[in-house]
Design a protein around this motif. Structure first.
Motif, PDB file in Angstrom:
ATOM      1  N   THR A 171      -7.562 -31.440  -7.321  1.00  0.00           N
ATOM      2  CA  THR A 171      -6.670 -30.594  -6.533  1.00  0.00           C
ATOM      3  C   THR A 171      -6.480 -29.260  -7.252  1.00  0.00           C
ATOM      4  OG1 THR A 171      -5.516 -32.573  -5.778  1.00  0.00           O
ATOM      5  CG2 THR A 171      -4.420 -30.460  -5.429  1.00  0.00           C
ATOM      6  N   THR A 172      -6.720 -28.179  -6.517  1.00  0.00           N
ATOM      7  CA  THR A 172      -6.709 -26.869  -7.159  1.00  0.00           C
ATOM      8  C   THR A 172      -5.874 -25.883  -6.350  1.00  0.00           C
ATOM      9  OG1 THR A 172      -8.939 -27.246  -8.021  1.00  0.00           O
ATOM     10  CG2 THR A 172      -8.133 -24.977  -8.017  1.00  0.00           C
ATOM     11  N   PHE A 173      -5.047 -25.135  -7.066  1.00  0.00           N
ATOM     12  CA  PHE A 173      -4.302 -24.027  -6.486  1.00  0.00           C
ATOM     13  C   PHE A 173      -4.854 -22.737  -7.072  1.00  0.00           C
ATOM     14  CE2 PHE A 173      -1.449 -27.586  -6.070  1.00  0.00           C
ATOM     15  CZ  PHE A 173      -0.814 -27.385  -4.854  1.00  0.00           C
ATOM     16  N   THR A 174      -5.157 -21.783  -6.197  1.00  0.00           N
ATOM     17  CA  THR A 174      -5.676 -20.498  -6.649  1.00  0.00           C
ATOM     18  C   THR A 174      -4.777 -19.389  -6.117  1.00  0.00           C
ATOM     19  OG1 THR A 174      -7.961 -21.282  -6.693  1.00  0.00           O
ATOM     20  CG2 THR A 174      -7.621 -18.913  -6.628  1.00  0.00           C
ATOM     21  N   ILE A 175      -4.266 -18.575  -7.034  1.00  0.00           N
ATOM     22  CA  ILE A 175      -3.506 -17.387  -6.656  1.00  0.00           C
ATOM     23  C   ILE A 175      -4.421 -16.190  -6.841  1.00  0.00           C
ATOM     24  CG2 ILE A 175      -1.505 -15.954  -7.175  1.00  0.00           C
ATOM     25  CD1 ILE A 175      -0.144 -18.431  -8.301  1.00  0.00           C
ATOM     26  N   ALA A 176      -4.542 -15.379  -5.809  1.00  0.00           N
ATOM     27  CA  ALA A 176      -5.490 -14.279  -5.929  1.00  0.00           C
ATOM     28  C   ALA A 176      -5.071 -13.105  -5.069  1.00  0.00           C
ATOM     29  CB  ALA A 176      -6.887 -14.739  -5.522  1.00  0.00           C
ATOM     30  N   HIS A 177      -5.288 -11.898  -5.604  1.00  0.00           N
ATOM     31  CA  HIS A 177      -5.226 -10.687  -4.798  1.00  0.00           C
ATOM     32  C   HIS A 177      -6.631 -10.320  -4.313  1.00  0.00           C
ATOM     33  CE1 HIS A 177      -1.229  -9.946  -6.751  1.00  0.00           C
ATOM     34  NE2 HIS A 177      -0.968  -9.530  -5.525  1.00  0.00           N
ATOM     35  N   ASN A 205      -5.484  -8.111   7.727  1.00  0.00           N
ATOM     36  CA  ASN A 205      -5.230  -6.738   7.272  1.00  0.00           C
ATOM     37  C   ASN A 205      -5.495  -6.595   5.774  1.00  0.00           C
ATOM     38  OD1 ASN A 205      -4.465  -5.742   9.805  1.00  0.00           O
ATOM     39  ND2 ASN A 205      -2.352  -6.465   9.534  1.00  0.00           N
ATOM     40  N   LEU A 206      -5.079  -7.601   4.970  1.00  0.00           N
ATOM     41  CA  LEU A 206      -5.359  -7.556   3.533  1.00  0.00           C
ATOM     42  C   LEU A 206      -6.866  -7.585   3.268  1.00  0.00           C
ATOM     43  CD1 LEU A 206      -2.627 -10.065   2.254  1.00  0.00           C
ATOM     44  CD2 LEU A 206      -2.620  -7.574   2.012  1.00  0.00           C
ATOM     45  N   TRP A 207      -7.587  -8.342   4.056  1.00  0.00           N
ATOM     46  CA  TRP A 207      -9.049  -8.398   3.920  1.00  0.00           C
ATOM     47  C   TRP A 207      -9.651  -7.031   4.265  1.00  0.00           C
ATOM     48  CZ3 TRP A 207     -12.459 -11.789   1.943  1.00  0.00           C
ATOM     49  CH2 TRP A 207     -13.798 -11.614   2.230  1.00  0.00           C
ATOM     50  N   ALA A 208      -9.111  -6.400   5.283  1.00  0.00           N
ATOM     51  CA  ALA A 208      -9.615  -5.078   5.680  1.00  0.00           C
ATOM     52  C   ALA A 208      -9.372  -4.048   4.577  1.00  0.00           C
ATOM     53  CB  ALA A 208      -8.943  -4.639   6.982  1.00  0.00           C
ATOM     54  N   VAL A 209      -8.234  -4.155   3.880  1.00  0.00           N
ATOM     55  CA  VAL A 209      -7.952  -3.236   2.770  1.00  0.00           C
ATOM     56  C   VAL A 209      -9.012  -3.369   1.701  1.00  0.00           C
ATOM     57  CG1 VAL A 209      -6.355  -2.742   0.892  1.00  0.00           C
ATOM     58  CG2 VAL A 209      -5.474  -3.146   3.186  1.00  0.00           C
ATOM     59  N   GLN A 210      -9.348  -4.605   1.347  1.00  0.00           N
ATOM     60  CA  GLN A 210     -10.324  -4.810   0.278  1.00  0.00           C
ATOM     61  C   GLN A 210     -11.747  -4.492   0.733  1.00  0.00           C
ATOM     62  OE1 GLN A 210      -9.873  -8.436  -1.962  1.00  0.00           O
ATOM     63  NE2 GLN A 210      -7.637  -8.295  -1.963  1.00  0.00           N
ATOM     64  N   GLY A 227     -12.328  -1.899   2.468  1.00  0.00           N
ATOM     65  CA  GLY A 227     -12.371  -0.444   2.584  1.00  0.00           C
ATOM     66  C   GLY A 227     -12.110   0.085   3.975  1.00  0.00           C
ATOM     67  N   GLU A 228     -11.642  -0.761   4.885  1.00  0.00           N
ATOM     68  CA  GLU A 228     -11.407  -0.347   6.269  1.00  0.00           C
ATOM     69  C   GLU A 228      -9.965   0.144   6.443  1.00  0.00           C
ATOM     70  OE1 GLU A 228     -12.397  -3.824   8.442  1.00  0.00           O
ATOM     71  OE2 GLU A 228     -14.525  -3.805   7.836  1.00  0.00           O
ATOM     72  N   ILE A 229      -9.566   1.072   5.629  1.00  0.00           N
ATOM     73  CA  ILE A 229      -8.173   1.511   5.593  1.00  0.00           C
ATOM     74  C   ILE A 229      -7.780   2.261   6.860  1.00  0.00           C
ATOM     75  CG2 ILE A 229      -6.516   2.942   4.322  1.00  0.00           C
ATOM     76  CD1 ILE A 229      -8.084   2.406   1.808  1.00  0.00           C
ATOM     77  N   ASP A 230      -8.687   3.041   7.414  1.00  0.00           N
ATOM     78  CA  ASP A 230      -8.345   3.843   8.590  1.00  0.00           C
ATOM     79  C   ASP A 230      -8.060   2.986   9.813  1.00  0.00           C
ATOM     80  OD1 ASP A 230      -8.685   6.088   7.065  1.00  0.00           O
ATOM     81  OD2 ASP A 230     -10.773   6.410   7.683  1.00  0.00           O
ATOM     82  N   GLU A 231      -8.535   1.732   9.811  1.00  0.00           N
ATOM     83  CA  GLU A 231      -8.363   0.867  10.976  1.00  0.00           C
ATOM     84  C   GLU A 231      -7.128  -0.009  10.887  1.00  0.00           C
ATOM     85  OE1 GLU A 231     -11.944  -1.357  11.477  1.00  0.00           O
ATOM     86  OE2 GLU A 231     -13.246   0.406  11.274  1.00  0.00           O
ATOM     87  N   LEU A 232      -6.325   0.146   9.825  1.00  0.00           N
ATOM     88  CA  LEU A 232      -5.149  -0.701   9.642  1.00  0.00           C
ATOM     89  C   LEU A 232      -4.039  -0.312  10.614  1.00  0.00           C
ATOM     90  CD1 LEU A 232      -4.995  -0.765   5.739  1.00  0.00           C
ATOM     91  CD2 LEU A 232      -5.649  -2.659   7.238  1.00  0.00           C
ATOM     92  N   PRO A 233      -3.296  -1.299  11.124  1.00  0.00           N
ATOM     93  CA  PRO A 233      -2.173  -0.997  12.017  1.00  0.00           C
ATOM     94  C   PRO A 233      -1.078  -0.224  11.272  1.00  0.00           C
ATOM     95  CG  PRO A 233      -2.772  -3.339  12.124  1.00  0.00           C
ATOM     96  CD  PRO A 233      -3.502  -2.748  10.961  1.00  0.00           C
ATOM     97  N   GLU A 234      -0.365   0.652  11.971  1.00  0.00           N
ATOM     98  CA  GLU A 234       0.704   1.433  11.380  1.00  0.00           C
ATOM     99  C   GLU A 234       1.838   0.532  10.865  1.00  0.00           C
ATOM    100  OE1 GLU A 234       1.043   4.577  10.653  1.00  0.00           O
ATOM    101  OE2 GLU A 234      -1.006   4.984  11.312  1.00  0.00           O
ATOM    102  N   GLU A 235       2.095  -0.565  11.591  1.00  0.00           N
ATOM    103  CA  GLU A 235       3.158  -1.474  11.175  1.00  0.00           C
ATOM    104  C   GLU A 235       2.851  -2.088   9.813  1.00  0.00           C
ATOM    105  OE1 GLU A 235       6.662  -3.777  11.187  1.00  0.00           O
ATOM    106  OE2 GLU A 235       6.030  -1.968  12.272  1.00  0.00           O
ATOM    107  N   PHE A 236       1.591  -2.437   9.583  1.00  0.00           N
ATOM    108  CA  PHE A 236       1.191  -3.005   8.295  1.00  0.00           C
ATOM    109  C   PHE A 236       1.391  -1.988   7.176  1.00  0.00           C
ATOM    110  CE2 PHE A 236      -2.122  -3.428   5.047  1.00  0.00           C
ATOM    111  CZ  PHE A 236      -1.834  -4.688   4.563  1.00  0.00           C
ATOM    112  N   VAL A 237       0.993  -0.744   7.426  1.00  0.00           N
ATOM    113  CA  VAL A 237       1.146   0.307   6.408  1.00  0.00           C
ATOM    114  C   VAL A 237       2.627   0.548   6.121  1.00  0.00           C
ATOM    115  CG1 VAL A 237       0.712   2.733   5.874  1.00  0.00           C
ATOM    116  CG2 VAL A 237      -1.030   1.385   7.075  1.00  0.00           C
ATOM    117  N   ARG A 238       3.454   0.560   7.181  1.00  0.00           N
ATOM    118  CA  ARG A 238       4.881   0.781   6.988  1.00  0.00           C
ATOM    119  C   ARG A 238       5.505  -0.327   6.146  1.00  0.00           C
ATOM    120  NH1 ARG A 238       9.517  -0.959   8.802  1.00  0.00           N
ATOM    121  NH2 ARG A 238       8.512  -2.459  10.198  1.00  0.00           N
ATOM    122  N   ARG A 239       5.161  -1.574   6.460  1.00  0.00           N
ATOM    123  CA  ARG A 239       5.727  -2.697   5.703  1.00  0.00           C
ATOM    124  C   ARG A 239       5.212  -2.706   4.267  1.00  0.00           C
ATOM    125  NH1 ARG A 239       8.361  -6.718   8.049  1.00  0.00           N
ATOM    126  NH2 ARG A 239       7.522  -8.269   6.597  1.00  0.00           N
ATOM    127  N   ALA A 240       3.959  -2.334   4.064  1.00  0.00           N
ATOM    128  CA  ALA A 240       3.407  -2.261   2.711  1.00  0.00           C
ATOM    129  C   ALA A 240       4.151  -1.212   1.885  1.00  0.00           C
ATOM    130  CB  ALA A 240       1.919  -1.934   2.770  1.00  0.00           C
TER     131      ALA A 240
END
Length: 660
Positions: free
Chosen positions: A582-588, A625-630, A632-645
């Motif tokens: 059993t494995t737990f992985t924490i990752a950014h 959205n986090l996958w899109a950030v990594q 490099g698809e930053i321009d396609e992110l929703p405004e709500e996600f950017v605001r909350r970030a």
């Protein structure tokens, strides 16, 4: 941002709850060392009584041998029975004095042995008990205290206790015997002159009392400032690379100077009080000696008591008074030194017992059982956690329970299950509570509500060693102890053979580079492993976990700070390590967890998404959205996600600033 240590003693809050620390020190640690204490005490008495014999014999010799107007006797013992003529009496007196010196030297040796053994054994026991208690405290304690402050207690404060138990108590009993013995002899010879000699004692006692009242708070300030100075130096030496890269040597020198100045001011305040006390005490002692010499000299010269004194005083008795009063007055002055040492030890004992009395929030129940891992299933059932008496977010929003401003909710109603042998990844923004989830599994903290279970067993109902033995932990910031590579791989698995250590290193892709080190597995890694690169240290940590062979594995950002090539090697190691457990992985870095059996997405302490990588991408939620950030698809992110970030980042920065 001000990162200076606080002005207050880090242990002031616990010191206030310690009653009679010195009495407690003797009650808890003195009983096991009564043998050494008894040797030191009896030897002190014998040695000091023998030290008083030569002056008394000298007075007897003056009157009985040289003036021949008194019997040759030592108190009730008639020495003339052993030597009748003056020549033989001189030889006998000289022999007794020589014997007193030789026998006294032997008792001085046993006295020093006894007191040193008593002090050293207690010092050892107190230091080890304090450290043992400290390392068993919950993590909140270490978050609030700096390393230098804790080192100050374990080193400086314990050493001050040892100095008092050895030098201070040794001197106290030695001087007590001297004072009592001399007082008895002086009263035996001439009670009137003895009273005159002792009249200065109340003045010395009052002067000493005032000194104690003045010096005690100043020594407490000194102990506090020492801890702060140690913390500053330890902090700066640990961050010397950052200091150099930012060219802040001058700034840090100024901060060290400020902290050192605080220590200087506190210590100088104690010193100025002390240096006023001891000369004043010597003046009082000198007055007593001068008065004794003046009255005694006039008494002997005139042949009768001057002024209100009556009777006679022989030359031999006057010699005894002069010799012993000097030995009496100066020891009285030395009691100030002993009190000085006692006050230092008292302040240190308060800090030591204050630390030892600090309660741990993580305790085993009396009926705790050994953890029995069968399948390795882990369940989080409605887990809520925060600092203080916590409530759920829903309760806070409805206005029920306590004021939410009084609490800091970290996790709210977190529930999920990972089957035995599966890998679960925890992802989410910074501050979402990912590491806290794992700390609850290892009981670094306890849940406020809900339960964490392993194969149906609540982690609060099992013994802490059996729980943590079942869990292997590999963190982002790998800590290596000063020692060899072999020692660090075998840490926690101390009975491992060399072959088992090598196999673990091979499985962790570490064997190859270890063989190329100057001394192979016997290469010293340096403090915190500074002689190894980050990737090398990481693979040693993985080898350590492989050697432990735990049923449950926690990987906390295990590859986030290494280059791509090293990450590939480490990931191969982790794939072997996570197989069938059993494995737990924490990752950014989400690419490292996309193959996990289950991914749990946390946001603001709550589970917001759960599923496989493909399922979560299809949901087009936070994970996508986090996958899109990594990607490099930053321009396609929703405004709500950017605001909350942006809001989360501001909140995290504010919390870091408050903590500092």
């Amino acid at each position: 941002m001000d990162v200076d240590a606080g002005d207050d003693d880090a242990f002031e809050d616990v010191r206030e709850n310690v009653d009679h620390p010195m009495r407690r020190l003797f009650a808890e640690y003195g009983r096991d060392n009564t043998g050494a204490f008894t040797v030191g005490l009896l030897s002190s008495i014998a040695a000091r009584l023998l030290d008083l014999l030569p002056p008394v014999l000298l007075g007897v010799a003056v009157d009985a041998i040289f003036r021949n107007d008194r019997p040759f006797a030592l108190g009730p013992v008639d020495l003339s029975a052993y030597a009748s003529d003056p020549e033989s009496q001189v030889i006998l007196a000289s022999s007794i004095i020589a014997g007193a010196f030789i026998l006294g030297a032997g008792f001085h040796w046993t006295r020093n042995w006894g007191w040193n053994a008593f002090a050293q054994r207690i010092q050892h026991a107190v230091r080890t008990d304090t450290y043992d208690r400290m390392q068993r405290l919950n993590m909140d304690f270490f978050a609030d205290k700096q390393t230098g402050e804790m080192m100050s207690v374990l080193s400086n404060d314990v050493n001050r206790l040892e100095r008092f138990l050895n030098d201070g108590m040794n001197s106290a009993f030695r001087l007590s015997v001297m004072v009592l013995g001399i007082s008895a002899i002086l009263f035996y010879y001439n009670w009137q002159l003895a009273l005159l000699t002792l009249v200065i004692v109340p003045a010395i006692a009052f002067f000493t009392y005032r000194f104690i009242k003045a010096i005690q708070p100043k020594y407490a300030d000194v102990r506090s400032s020492v801890g702060q100075l140690n913390s500053r130096l330890e902090n700066n030496l640990g961050g010397v690379q950052v200091i150099k890269t930012y060219s802040t040597e001058g700034y840090e020198s100024d901060r060290v100077e400020d902290t050192s100045r605080d220590y200087f001011d506190a210590n100088w305040g104690a010193i100025t009080t002390r240096i006023k006390f001891f000369p004043g005490l010597r003046v009082l002692a000198g007055v007593g000696f001068v008065v004794t010499f003046l009255v005694g000299g006039l008494w002997v010269y005139s042949g009768e008591g001057p002024w209100i004194f009556t009777g006679t005083l022989s030359e031999g008795e006057f010699v005894v008074f002069i010799l012993l009063s000097q030995r009496f007055i100066w020891p009285m002055a030395q009691f100030g030194q002993i009190i000085n040492m006692y006050q230092r030890a008292y302040a240190s004992a308060e800090r030591i017992f204050g630390l030892m009395d600090t309660p741990s929030l993580i305790e085993e129940t009396d009926d705790a059982e050994e953890l029995a891992v069968t399948d390795g299933e882990v369940e989080y059932d409605g887990v809520t956690f925060g600092y203080g008496e916590t409530q759920s977010v829903s309760e806070q929003s409805s206005g029920e329970g306590t004021d939410p401003a009084d609490d800091e909710v970290i996790l709210d109603d977190v529930s999920f299950t990972v089957d035995g042998g599966d890998t679960l990844a925890l992802v989410g923004p910074t501050g979402a509570g990912k590491s806290t989830v794992m700390k609850l599994l290892m009981r670094m903290y306890d849940v406020n509500d809900g339960a964490v279970r392993i194969d149906g067993q609540d982690v609060r109902d099992v013994t802490i060693p059996s729980l943590r033995d079942a869990i292997g932990y590999v963190s982002q910031e790998t800590f290596l102890f000063h020692g060899t590579v072999r020692d660090n791989i075998a840490y926690g698995s101390f009975d491992a053979t060399d072959e088992e250590i090598r196999e673990a290193a091979k499985a962790a892709e570490a064997h190859g580079y270890i063989q190329n080190l100057p001394d192979g597995y016997d290469t010293m890694v340096g403090e915190r492993g500074v002689k190894l690169s980050g990737g090398q240290r990481q693979r040693v940590a993985i080898a350590r976990a492989i050697l432990k062979d735990p049923e449950i594995l926690v990987l906390d950002e295990a590859t986030s700070d290494v280059d791509t090539e090293t990450e590939m090697l480490i990931q191969r190691s982790l794939d072997r390590l996570t197989a069938d457990r059993t494995t737990f992985t924490i990752a950014h870095r989400l690419s490292t967890v996309k193959d996990a059996d289950q991914i749990v997405v946390l946001e603001d302490g709550s589970v917001v998404e759960r599923g496989s990588h493909d399922d979560l991408l299809a949901e087009d939620g936070l994970y996508a959205n986090l996958w899109a950030v990594q990607a490099g698809e930053i321009d396609e992110l929703p405004e709500e996600f950017v605001r909350r970030a942006t809001e989360r980042r501001s909140q995290v920065d504010a919390e870091v600033g408050d903590d500092d």
